[in-house]
Design an enzyme around this catalytic site. Structure first.
Site, PDB file in Angstrom:
ATOM      1  N   GLY A 144       0.693  -1.525  -0.034  1.00 27.15           N
ATOM      2  CA  GLY A 144       0.047   0.027  -0.212  1.00 27.15           C
ATOM      3  C   GLY A 144       0.834   1.087   0.023  1.00 27.15           C
ATOM      4  O   GLY A 144       0.139   2.385   0.153  1.00 27.15           O
ATOM      5  N   GLY A 145       2.104   1.212  -0.121  1.00 27.99           N
ATOM      6  CA  GLY A 145       2.803   2.519  -0.117  1.00 27.99           C
ATOM      7  C   GLY A 145       2.362   3.436  -1.189  1.00 27.99           C
ATOM      8  O   GLY A 145       2.081   4.706  -1.093  1.00 27.99           O
ATOM      9  N   LYS A 146       2.365   2.737  -2.538  1.00 25.11           N
ATOM     10  CA  LYS A 146       1.831   3.743  -3.717  1.00 25.11           C
ATOM     11  C   LYS A 146       0.574   4.218  -3.583  1.00 25.11           C
ATOM     12  O   LYS A 146       0.127   5.183  -4.021  1.00 25.11           O
ATOM     13  CB  LYS A 146       2.351   2.811  -4.993  1.00 25.11           C
ATOM     14  CG  LYS A 146       3.795   2.997  -4.813  1.00 25.11           C
ATOM     15  CD  LYS A 146       4.380   1.960  -6.312  1.00 25.11           C
ATOM     16  CE  LYS A 146       5.535   1.717  -6.436  1.00 25.11           C
ATOM     17  NZ  LYS A 146       5.889   0.541  -5.188  1.00 25.11           N
ATOM     18  N   CYS A 174      10.900  -3.472  -9.111  1.00 21.76           N
ATOM     19  CA  CYS A 174      12.017  -3.323  -8.220  1.00 21.76           C
ATOM     20  C   CYS A 174      12.965  -4.275  -8.373  1.00 21.76           C
ATOM     21  O   CYS A 174      13.782  -4.775  -7.608  1.00 21.76           O
ATOM     22  CB  CYS A 174      11.409  -3.255  -6.783  1.00 21.76           C
ATOM     23  SG  CYS A 174      10.826  -4.841  -6.376  1.00 21.76           S
ATOM     24  N   ASP A 183      -5.068  -6.373  -6.076  1.00 22.12           N
ATOM     25  CA  ASP A 183      -4.042  -7.401  -5.627  1.00 22.12           C
ATOM     26  C   ASP A 183      -4.760  -8.761  -5.450  1.00 22.12           C
ATOM     27  O   ASP A 183      -5.856  -8.786  -5.127  1.00 22.12           O
ATOM     28  CB  ASP A 183      -3.226  -6.980  -4.485  1.00 22.12           C
ATOM     29  CG  ASP A 183      -1.799  -7.702  -4.358  1.00 22.12           C
ATOM     30  OD1 ASP A 183      -0.807  -6.817  -4.299  1.00 22.12           O
ATOM     31  OD2 ASP A 183      -1.702  -8.827  -4.051  1.00 22.12           O
TER      32      ASP A 183
END
Length: 409
Positions: A228-230, A340, A245
């Site tokens: 959930g960071g973005k 990443c 997701d």
């Protein structure tokens, strides 16, 4: 590794100091595994049989304490020998004791070994040398050896509020706005964390969402959204986020994070290869599943767990996901592909393949002023490529790739 620690019997019963030491011991052993194994091989006349892996692991932990954690020799040897119990290990207790006593006298030699090269598997070293050159490959491997700092993204872009949080935490503010802490301790105990003032997110991970530009009131689909960071970035900026997701457990963490931050998003548990939005959206951010070789400095268990076959397997999946994501973008909209990984097969080559097969999409090059202080992270074709060796003066960052594509009507 995180799951293994969570499942480790008895770890929760330790006091906080011992828990921290156990984690540091594990992380350091993994980061220095090549050095440790090379040093151990020089201490033994014959290698241990493959079936005696647990004995090798016990020896690794002992050498790590002696060579890298400055544990007093008597304590390191005694505590490690004590681990050699039970029917599989007890017969080797004498060997463990003898090898570690010799290691306690000779461990200074480990500092003379080529740490970046030995701690990087051949397949990664060769791949990075081909992609970035040997000097940069070595700088990447060097960056993986240190304990990374903790990065927080503040929930507010308001200068006074972000500065107040920085001052309270005693953090360093990086050029792109991330707050960086060293020796932070347990995250939930950080000032302002439970109150929803920020979330954990490496400085590099905070950059790709910025490439979407102004997102207020835009319909933004994030594929691979958990934890959930973005999602938090986009919601904070006013986007109408669909967080997709396929992992229920990871989405549970996303819900917890959004609840703590008092942010909202439409959460969908589904496989992007089988699900479609009700209508095409303004923007799609595809955070593709990958080998995560850009995050080795935080996750040193990746090198022993991954191999070349994983790159090929995941690259095939990424290609399908990227083609699928392209169908979800409305004409005139944006698609940002994120990985990443440091492997070109999972990054540039995926985007090149989509552009070759989808003439309605074209690169919208990233400009240096969109990522303050990281001009070197803009590639020749206008993609974003951060490396662990970037921002070395601040303590490094994770390796991320992002390409921004526009869907022309």
């Amino acid at each position: 590794m995180d799951q293994a620690l969570a499942d480790a019997p008895g770890l929760d019963a330790l006091d906080s100091r011992d828990t921290a030491f156990a984690r540091l011991l594990l992380l350091t052993t993994l980061r220095r595994l090549g050095q440790i194994d090379t040093f151990l091989a020089g201490l033994m006349d014959h290698p241990l049989p493959a079936r005696r892996g647990p004995v090798q692991d016990v020896l690794r932990l002992g050498v790590c304490q002696l060579a890298f954690l400055e544990t007093p020799a008597h304590a390191a040897v005694a505590s490690t020998v004590a681990l050699a119990h039970g029917p599989r290990l007890a017969p080797y207790r004498g060997l463990v004791n003898a090898v570690l006593r010799r290691a306690s006298r000779e461990h200074g030699a480990i500092a003379e070994l080529d740490a970046p090269r030995l701690n990087t598997p051949d397949w990664l070293w060769n791949s990075w040398t081909e992609a970035y050159g040997e000097a940069t490959c070595r700088a990447i491997a060097e960056a993986h050896l240190g304990e990374p700092p903790l990065d927080l993204s503040p929930v507010s872009d308001a200068e006074d509020r972000a500065e107040a949080l920085r001052a309270t935490l005693g953090a360093q503010r990086l050029p792109a706005g991330t707050l960086r802490l060293r020796g932070a301790g347990k995250v939930p105990r950080l000032a302002g964390y439970e109150a929803g003032e920020g979330w954990v997110q490496d400085a590099a991970a905070a950059l790709p969402a910025r490439l979407l530009g102004p997102v207020a009131d835009k319909r933004v689909l994030e594929i691979g959204a958990a934890p959930g960071g973005k999602t938090a970035q986009l919601a904070t900026a006013g986007a109408r986020v669909i967080a997709l997701d396929r992992s229920a457990s990871r989405l549970a963490r996303l819900r917890e994070n959004l609840g703590r931050l008092r942010l909202e998003a439409e959460i969908v548990e589904a496989d992007a290869l089988e699900w479609s939005p009700p209508a095409q959206v303004d923007m799609v951010l595809l955070d593709a599943p990958c080998t995560a070789t850009g995050t080795i400095r935080r996750h040193p268990d990746i090198p022993p767990l991954r191999g070349p076959a994983d790159v090929g397997r995941l690259a095939a999946l990424q290609g399908r996901l990227l083609a699928r994501a392209a169908t979800m973008v409305a004409p005139g909209g944006l698609l940002v592909y994120v990985s990443c990984s440091l492997q070109p097969e999972e990054c540039e080559r995926q985007v090149d393949a989509l552009l070759a097969s989808s003439p309605k999409f074209a690169r919208l090059p990233v400009l240096a002023d969109e990522i303050p202080g990281l001009r070197e992270a803009v590639t020749a074709v206008g993609d974003l490529r951060t490396l662990p060796s970037h921002w070395a003066e601040y303590g490094g960052m994770d390796g991320f790739y992002a390409a921004r594509l526009r869907h022309h009507p």
